[in-house]
Design an enzyme around this catalytic site. Sequence first.
Site, PDB file in Angstrom:
ATOM      1  CE  LYS A  54      -8.332   1.578   3.212  1.00 12.26           C
ATOM      2  NZ  LYS A  54      -7.198   1.850   4.131  1.00 12.26           N
ATOM      3  CD  GLU A  65      -2.487   1.282   2.724  1.00 15.15           C
ATOM      4  OE1 GLU A  65      -3.536   1.945   2.793  1.00 15.15           O
ATOM      5  OE2 GLU A  65      -1.991   0.668   3.686  1.00 15.15           O
ATOM      6  CB  CYS A 123      -4.764  -1.087   4.650  1.00 14.01           C
ATOM      7  SG  CYS A 123      -4.040  -0.958   6.316  1.00 14.01           S
TER       8      CYS A 123
END
Length: 503
Positions: free
Chosen positions: A329, A263, A381
């Site tokens: 995301k 990430e 994540c």
Amino acid sequence: MKNYIHRLIRPFLALCVGAITPLAFAPYQLWPLAILSPCLLLLLIHHRSAKQAAFIGYCWGLGQFGFGISWVHVSIDTFGGLPKIASFSLMLLLVGYLSFYSGLFAWALNRFFPRAHWSRFLLASPVLWLTFDWLRGWVMTGFPWLWLGYSQIDSPLASFAPLGGVELITLVVLMCASSFSYVCLTHAWRFLLIPIALFSISFAFKAQTWVTPEPERTTTLAIIQGNIQQSLKWHPNQRWPTIMKYTDLSRENWDADIIIWPEAAIPAFELELGPYLSNLDSAARMNKSAVITGILNYNEQGQYFNSVLALGNTPYGGYRYDVEHRYHKHHLLPFGEFVPLEKWLRPLAPLFNLPMSSFSRGEYVQPNIFAANYAFAPALCYEIIFNEQLRTNVTEQTDFLLTLSNDAWFGRSNGPLQHMEIARMRALELGKPLVRSTNNGVTAITDQYGKITHQLPQFKTGVLRAEITPTRGQTPYYRWGSWPLYIWCSLSLAISFLVTRRH
């Protein structure tokens, strides 16, 4: 005074029982404690008023979360820029909020199902526990951490995951715990058959094969763990040393089909690095390899995104800057990636102004990422803890689950290990091998059963080389999600209410 102390005995015991609960999770993995802990809580709230039960349940939550998510304080204290007393106070507020749900569980159980009847223990108790877990995973974007089902990833009960996900395992854990507590109170030993039956069924399901590996499509991965210090990651003078570190490690592994960076591995916005990314794309194509990396983006509307970019051997053609064709995301981390009520909170303290804390959400459902003719369902994540979101993004084309992360925020705490435990559950639920790339660990690959097959040591620079085989087929959880559980919970509560009213 004596009566006051006597009234505090049960809440104190609940605090202690709650504090041992995280030992059921990684890295300790003493999974029977996840059954023992709620069993003891049910005994502690027996024959208490709803108000007393709520306080006892709240104390249990203080123990569980005070110990279980203490790692959150590492990021607040190290990167929040607050005095110790302020960071400690914020941690207490978070723990206090999360404990509210176990208090609500105990209150609702004793308020609506006060009698020591089998329906209270075997129907109402497991369903109410799961209901308030669902609420905790939804309110204010949700924080479904330390659901008891995750602790069972290495226990026999894990075989329920492909049927109903971690929620079904949590329900089964509570059914076992409730049966034990009911037997302790009534000596109705026949109810021990319930946990025996549940464990027996789990062993039977363990032999069930829901998906089929495709060995003819085995591919080679090289996962880069850069081990960049979080305190240096966003310094302008560290940008190119960081980029070149990942580039050099990738250059040594061009023979891999797919190279994966973690990430935000590139500590810059994509728009600033067009020539570099174009060259990286060309080099990957020349070597018939692909590179998947985390990167930051923004669009013309002034929105910022935490994104995933694929380069090289992909079906997208040569590299071009196009924010609309990236994975963005969706599930952002509160305060870390966006600030609720930021107009009022940001001026209060540096904690509310952390670097990169103004992101926008991507769509809930987005296309898979394709690299070297393989399809990856991504989760960045924090997103990996939301099982329904990942399930929705898996398609019939999906070969692997992919999660890119940076747990350097949490140092040498239990947080990254618990995070990996959650990721393993996603692989088991959906029957897909999972690839996890992180900055400093845990970088690992699991098979379709959630078992770690390859792993790098934490806090070291390294490259994880492995061959990985995709699967085909669908687990029952992938097909139906949580709907069978919703129906079961509704029926269980209805029966419990009818029984309670009858008596």
